[in-house]
Design a protein around this motif. Structure first.
Motif, short mmCIF file in Angstrom:
data_model
loop_
_atom_site.label_atom_id
_atom_site.label_comp_id
_atom_site.label_asym_id
_atom_site.label_seq_id
_atom_site.Cartn_x
_atom_site.Cartn_y
_atom_site.Cartn_z
N ARG A 1 0.87 -1.18 0.00
CA ARG A 1 0.00 0.00 0.00
C ARG A 1 0.91 1.23 0.00
NH1 ARG A 1 -5.44 0.39 1.05
NH2 ARG A 1 -6.14 2.54 0.73
N HIS B 1 -1.92 1.95 -9.64
CA HIS B 1 -3.38 1.80 -9.55
C HIS B 1 -3.91 0.93 -10.68
CE1 HIS B 1 -7.30 3.00 -8.05
NE2 HIS B 1 -7.66 3.39 -9.25
N ALA C 1 -2.78 -0.90 -4.07
CA ALA C 1 -3.41 0.15 -3.25
C ALA C 1 -2.53 1.40 -3.21
CB ALA C 1 -3.65 -0.37 -1.84
N ASP D 1 -2.62 5.64 -2.03
CA ASP D 1 -3.21 6.86 -1.49
C ASP D 1 -2.28 8.02 -1.85
OD1 ASP D 1 -5.16 5.28 -0.41
OD2 ASP D 1 -4.54 5.52 1.67
N CYS E 1 -5.92 6.84 -7.81
CA CYS E 1 -5.58 6.36 -6.48
C CYS E 1 -6.85 5.91 -5.74
CB CYS E 1 -4.85 7.45 -5.67
SG CYS E 1 -5.87 8.87 -5.22
N ASP E 2 -6.66 5.27 -4.62
CA ASP E 2 -7.80 4.83 -3.81
C ASP E 2 -8.35 5.96 -2.96
OD1 ASP E 2 -7.84 1.65 -4.01
OD2 ASP E 2 -5.77 2.30 -4.05
#
Length: 281
Positions: free
Chosen positions: A107, A128, A133, A135, A156-157
């Motif tokens: 992540r 992505h 994952a 952010d 992005c998430d």
């Protein structure tokens, strides 16, 4: 000659350009950079790739107005041509060389500041698109200086906006938001990447070290000729002399001597200001 297909001012002093360069687009990877020479007498300017489109044969660059050379790039209009665009140069981001198994439980958190937000986009998109994952934190002094928010929202998430004055999103520094995400919101990150002003990256590194998150930083702003010949971008990494253009531009942030890098960053400031003043006459 390389044609400018699209030109857009993202802020009063940050310009986004889509350039026709099919061979470069085909070879480009996240984290790499280009050398742009706007005209025959222009200086060679290293610019990190902010996007690339193999199908359309284009690369995207984002330039911040600093001195005479960046002014010459920004002054080039849609439909006009750059004299030279060379690339892709430098090493891709570290994750490009990792296997799917190595990335499957990862992540990533990207911390972007100012014009450094633009090169975060191809990196976040690459991850992505592969189901990793991601952010992203984008930081700026005020709402009007935030860039690439729509692009990164789709790559992005979770996208977190952060402004010094609180005019958009979290009020405060990107480091304070990162600490909040980890310590209060329970987010767990396996890797951080910080791209932005040198002072921001220094404090992002200190914060990541405190939080126990491995972190990479981009030292592209140190580069001058982009080939390792001038030596202007040399920096101490893990006690050894490295060159941002040929050994990087990304390095393990924990290993970078940021105080030395910041001193080096300011070495041509007087010349830049003099050239800009002469241009403005």
């Amino acid at each position: 000659m390389f044609k400018i297909l699209k030109r857009e001012m993202l802020t009063p002093n940050i310009c986004k350009m889509v350039v026709e360069a099919p061979r470069i687009a085909k070879a480009a990877k996240p984290g790499q950079f280009l050398i742009v020479r706007p005209n025959e007498k222009g200086e060679r300017i290293p610019l990190t790739i902010s996007d690339y489109d193999v199908e359309n044969g284009t690369v995207t660059i984002v330039t911040q107005l600093i001195g005479a050379s960046s002014a010459a790039i920004i002054a080039t209009q849609e439909g006009e041509f750059f004299n030279d665009v060379v690339g892709p140069l430098g090493n891709p981001s570290a994750f490009v060389g990792k296997t799917a198994d190595e990335l499957k439980d990862a992540r990533y958190i990207f911390i972007a500041g100012g014009v450094g937000t633009a090169p975060v986009y191809p990196q976040a998109k690459w991850l992505h698109d592969r189901g990793i994952a991601v952010d992203v934190i984008i930081g700026a002094k005020t709402k009007d200086l935030l860039i690439y928010t729509e692009e990164l929202a789709s790559a992005c998430d979770n996208l977190y906006l952060c402004t010094d004055d609180g005019s958009e999103g979290f009020k405060g520094l990107v480091t304070a938001l990162l600490e909040k995400l980890v310590n209060e919101d329970g987010m767990k990150y396996t890797q951080a990447v910080a791209i932005g002003p040198m002072i921001m990256m220094k404090f992002c590194t200190l914060t990541c070290k405190k939080l126990g998150i491995p972190e990479d930083v981009s030292l592209n702003m140190l580069m001058v000729d982009g080939t390792g010949m001038c030596g202007a971008c040399r920096v101490t990494v893990a006690g050894k002399t490295k060159f941002a253009c040929v050994d990087g531009p990304e390095f393990n942030g924990f290993d970078v001597d940021f105080d030395e890098a910041m001193r080096r960053l300011g070495q041509y400031k007087a010349e830049e200001m003099a050239a800009k003043e002469e241009l403005d006459k």
